[in-house]
Design an enzyme around this catalytic site. Structure first.
Site, PDB file in Angstrom:
ATOM      1  N   THR A 269       4.728  -7.205  -7.938  1.00 20.63           N
ATOM      2  CA  THR A 269       5.549  -8.190  -7.534  1.00 20.63           C
ATOM      3  C   THR A 269       4.945  -9.748  -7.766  1.00 20.63           C
ATOM      4  OG1 THR A 269       6.036  -6.741  -5.988  1.00 20.63           O
ATOM      5  CG2 THR A 269       7.309  -9.007  -5.777  1.00 20.63           C
ATOM      6  N   CYS A 354       3.659   0.307   0.022  1.00 22.39           N
ATOM      7  CA  CYS A 354       4.382  -0.734   0.242  1.00 22.39           C
ATOM      8  C   CYS A 354       4.035  -1.222   1.832  1.00 22.39           C
ATOM      9  CB  CYS A 354       4.932  -1.662  -0.626  1.00 22.39           C
ATOM     10  SG  CYS A 354       5.740  -3.629  -0.026  1.00 22.39           S
ATOM     11  N   HIS A 425      -4.287   4.660  -3.472  1.00 27.01           N
ATOM     12  CA  HIS A 425      -4.531   2.938  -2.904  1.00 27.01           C
ATOM     13  C   HIS A 425      -6.086   3.359  -2.211  1.00 27.01           C
ATOM     14  CE1 HIS A 425      -4.835  -1.519  -2.247  1.00 27.01           C
ATOM     15  NE2 HIS A 425      -6.226  -1.077  -1.974  1.00 27.01           N
ATOM     16  N   ASP A 468      -9.963  -2.584  -5.652  1.00 26.60           N
ATOM     17  CA  ASP A 468     -11.635  -3.329  -5.513  1.00 26.60           C
ATOM     18  C   ASP A 468     -12.438  -3.171  -6.377  1.00 26.60           C
ATOM     19  OD1 ASP A 468     -10.800  -3.828  -2.384  1.00 26.60           O
ATOM     20  OD2 ASP A 468     -12.521  -1.841  -2.608  1.00 26.60           O
ATOM     21  N   GLY A 490      -5.169  -3.119 -10.145  1.00 27.46           N
ATOM     22  CA  GLY A 490      -4.039  -4.153  -9.844  1.00 27.46           C
ATOM     23  C   GLY A 490      -4.688  -6.238  -9.938  1.00 27.46           C
ATOM     24  N   ARG A 491      -4.762  -6.224  -8.618  1.00 27.72           N
ATOM     25  CA  ARG A 491      -6.022  -6.957  -8.740  1.00 27.72           C
ATOM     26  C   ARG A 491      -6.980  -7.945  -8.948  1.00 27.72           C
ATOM     27  NH1 ARG A 491      -8.233  -8.416  -3.083  1.00 27.72           N
ATOM     28  NH2 ARG A 491      -8.870  -6.123  -3.561  1.00 27.72           N
TER      29      ARG A 491
END
Length: 627
Positions: A269, A354, A425, A468, A490-491
């Site tokens: 997002t 989410c 996840h 992670d 993602g991160r």
């Protein structure tokens, strides 16, 4: 810090406002792009291009990386690089418009573009006109232009609930009948007309010729029927043909996803916009997915929501992610996506992970993990509506900490409800991002799915893990030890987008500060090409680009260079003490001060206007916000 001080720094800065910066004198849009304004002298905007250019902010000159020094203030000598026009000082005849360079034109914003000197022609008499490159236009038509534009006509149909959705309407009626909320709708043949309410029983209506139809008293309507009737209006009563759904697609007819060994950029997002996805594709990402969109907003014809489905031709495998809380909004959304994005979307992902309160409390996102029956009906309906386009899911391990449920749900997704791919996840909704992801549990879930597939004699579906992953070593170790087909990143991609190169080449990249700065410049360039369709390359668009760049830097500053680490590989949840980089530029890129992120943006976008402000999304980054 005290407990109260720590709590005050947690969470998000809600209600952020970004002040719009406009030109001092506003030029008419029609005059700006070289067309004629039908309002003439009555137009409330100026038509005097020369007067507009006299007060317009100077053109932006985006320097080459070699033109930026290694020492503070890291600013190129723009005075020596610029070439102002003697008659129009705001024009820089040495600047290059990124949009014009890629597409061969900049007609939408024309004279309002902040790179006007790169695509303006000035005659000897001083007359101005916009330049065009026909060869680039022809090439851009095939390679550069974004696709998946859903126009205002479709959005208007959706807002007025007049968009035809025969497959969804029929499926929702079937669900209503199964729930005892409605009676089946009569389906007439070609030689008869039935003017009857959808909930009437066939036995209550005498079906004869068109002139002898009798109707019965109206029965109470179900909620699903009210949705259908509002959308279709009186169309059903005025036609002799009923648009029935296609024959349901069988499992074997669905497009199979062969994603083993492919890299997958997670839907993100705000920051996971099209320019960022383009950068990640250049760096090795194989699969990309648009930002999460709300099914209710898609059906309401939201312009902002439909902008999330746009795709660049460089994205080879592209999907759209939707979030919803019931079949009545997710199934129609799937049907609209299948019709409007025909051939330009490879999968539709259902967000079941989410953790945000606003989404969870509405019954969407990770709340669907606790409503398995409803989730099954959603997937069956979406598969019907999407035809051969696969439905995928993104899950968390469960809702409450210590109560994992994914191992019970995942085996049913592919065998019973025809999911094309599953991403898990390794955290519960309650955990958010606290503690490490549970990869042992991900392995357990993969084994449960594979065992069920063997029992049912079905081909395996791709399963991706998540959580992670921050290095090539991390990635391949998780693939080998857990049995997943890949890891959704993602991160890790937000902090170091070059992680996809590391994974592809199976190495750890000790990237230099200048190489990182070059990637930031690429983001600026692609952001400009993106903004021409969203915000524009004018003054407003420039500062929208600045905002998105600062959002990206709010993650990238967390990268710790490999060359100064004590232990390899780096881990995503490690928090290093304050450190000095190997040079001043590396130290600047590691600064947690949001003022420094604005300074980095000024290297390429020019000075930030005094009225422009940037507030980071997360409170932990806002201790010295630009304001």
């Amino acid at each position: 810090m005290t407990k109260e001080q720590k709590k005050a720094r947690q969470g998000q800065n809600k209600g952020r406002k970004f002040g719009k910066v406009r030109d001092e004198l506003d030029l008419c849009w029609r005059i700006a792009n070289g067309s004629i304004c039908e309002y003439g002298s009555e137009c409330r905007f100026t038509h005097d291009i020369a007067a507009y250019l006299a007060v317009k902010a100077p053109d932006i000159h985006m320097p080459e990386l070699s033109e930026i020094p290694d020492t503070p203030p890291f600013a190129a000598d723009l005075d020596s690089l610029r070439k102002p026009h003697p008659q129009y000082p705001s024009l820089d005849m040495n600047t290059v418009c990124p949009v014009f360079a890629e597409t061969g034109e900049c007609s939408r914003y024309g004279f309002k573009c902040r790179f006007l000197g790169g695509h303006v022609k000035i005659s000897e008499s001083g007359e101005l006109s916009l330049a065009g490159d026909e060869d680039k236009k022809a090439r851009a038509a095939l390679t550069a232009h974004e696709i998946n534009f859903v126009g205002p006509d479709v959005q208007k149909q959706l807002r007025s609930r007049k968009y035809p959705l025969p497959i969804s309407d029929e499926y929702l009626r079937q669900l209503a009948v199964e729930n005892g909320d409605a009676k089946p709708k009569p389906v007439p043949d070609a030689n008869s007309v039935v003017i009857a309410e959808p909930e009437q029983d066939l036995q209550d209506v005498e079906i004869t010729g068109p002139d002898t139809v009798e109707s019965q008293p109206e029965a109470p309507k179900s909620k699903e029927d009210e949705i259908v009737e509002t959308r279709t209006g009186d169309a059903e009563a005025s036609t002799s043909q009923v648009d029935t759904p296609d024959v349901p697609m069988r499992f074997q007819e669905k497009k199979r996803l062969n994603w083993s060994g492919k890299t997958y950029l997670a839907p993100l997002t705000t920051v996971g916009n099209l320019p960022f996805r383009r950068l990640c594709v250049d760096l090795g990402a194989d699969i990309t997915c648009g930002e999460m969109g709300l099914a209710s907003s898609f059906l309401a014809g939201s312009k902002e929501e439909w902008s999330l489905v746009r795709r660049h031709p460089s994205e080879k495998i592209f999907g759209v992610q939707v979030a919803g809380n019931k079949p009545a909004n997710l199934v129609p959304t799937a049907e609209v996506l299948a019709k409007e994005l025909d051939g330009n979307v490879d999968f539709v992902d259902v967000n079941c992970g989410c953790p945000i309160d606003l989404v969870f409390k509405s019954g969407s996102g990770s709340a669907l993990l606790d409503t398995v029956g409803k989730l099954g009906k959603i997937l069956v309906g979406m598969n019907k509506a999407l035809g051969e386009i696969p439905v995928t899911l993104k899950l968390r391990t469960g809702v409450k900490d210590g109560k994992n449920t994914a191992h019970k749900l995942m085996p049913r997704l592919g065998t019973e409800w025809n999911a094309g791919c599953i991403t898990l996840h390794g955290r519960t909704r309650q955990q958010r991002y606290t503690r490490l992801a549970d990869w042992d549990y991900i392995k357990h879930c993969v084994e449960a799915v594979r065992e069920k597939e063997r029992e049912e004699d079905l081909p395996p579906i791709p399963i991706f893990g998540g959580g992670d992953c921050f290095s090539s070593q991390d990635y391949w170790q998780k693939v080998e030890t857990t049995g997943v087909d890949g890891v959704m990143i993602g991160r890790g991609a937000l902090i170091k987008p070059w992680i996809f190169t590391e994974v592809k080449e199976k190495r750890e990249w000790d990237i230099s500060a200048r190489e990182r700065l070059d990637l930031i410049r690429k983001v600026c360039l692609s952001l400009y090409c993106f903004m021409i369709y969203h915000f524009g390359s004018d003054t407003t668009g420039v500062n929208a680009t600045r905002r998105y760049l600062c959002e990206a830097l709010s993650f990238q500053y967390r990268y710790i260079p490999i060359g100064i680490l004590e232990h390899l590989p780096g881990r995503i949840n490690d928090r290093a003490p304050a450190f000095s980089g190997r040079n001043d530029l590396e130290t600047l890129l590691a600064s947690p001060d949001s003022n420094d992120w604005v300074k980095v943006s000024e290297m390429f976008l020019g000075p930030a206007p005094e009225t422009w402000t940037f507030t980071p999304k997360h409170k932990s980054n806002a201790y010295e916000s630009q304001g």
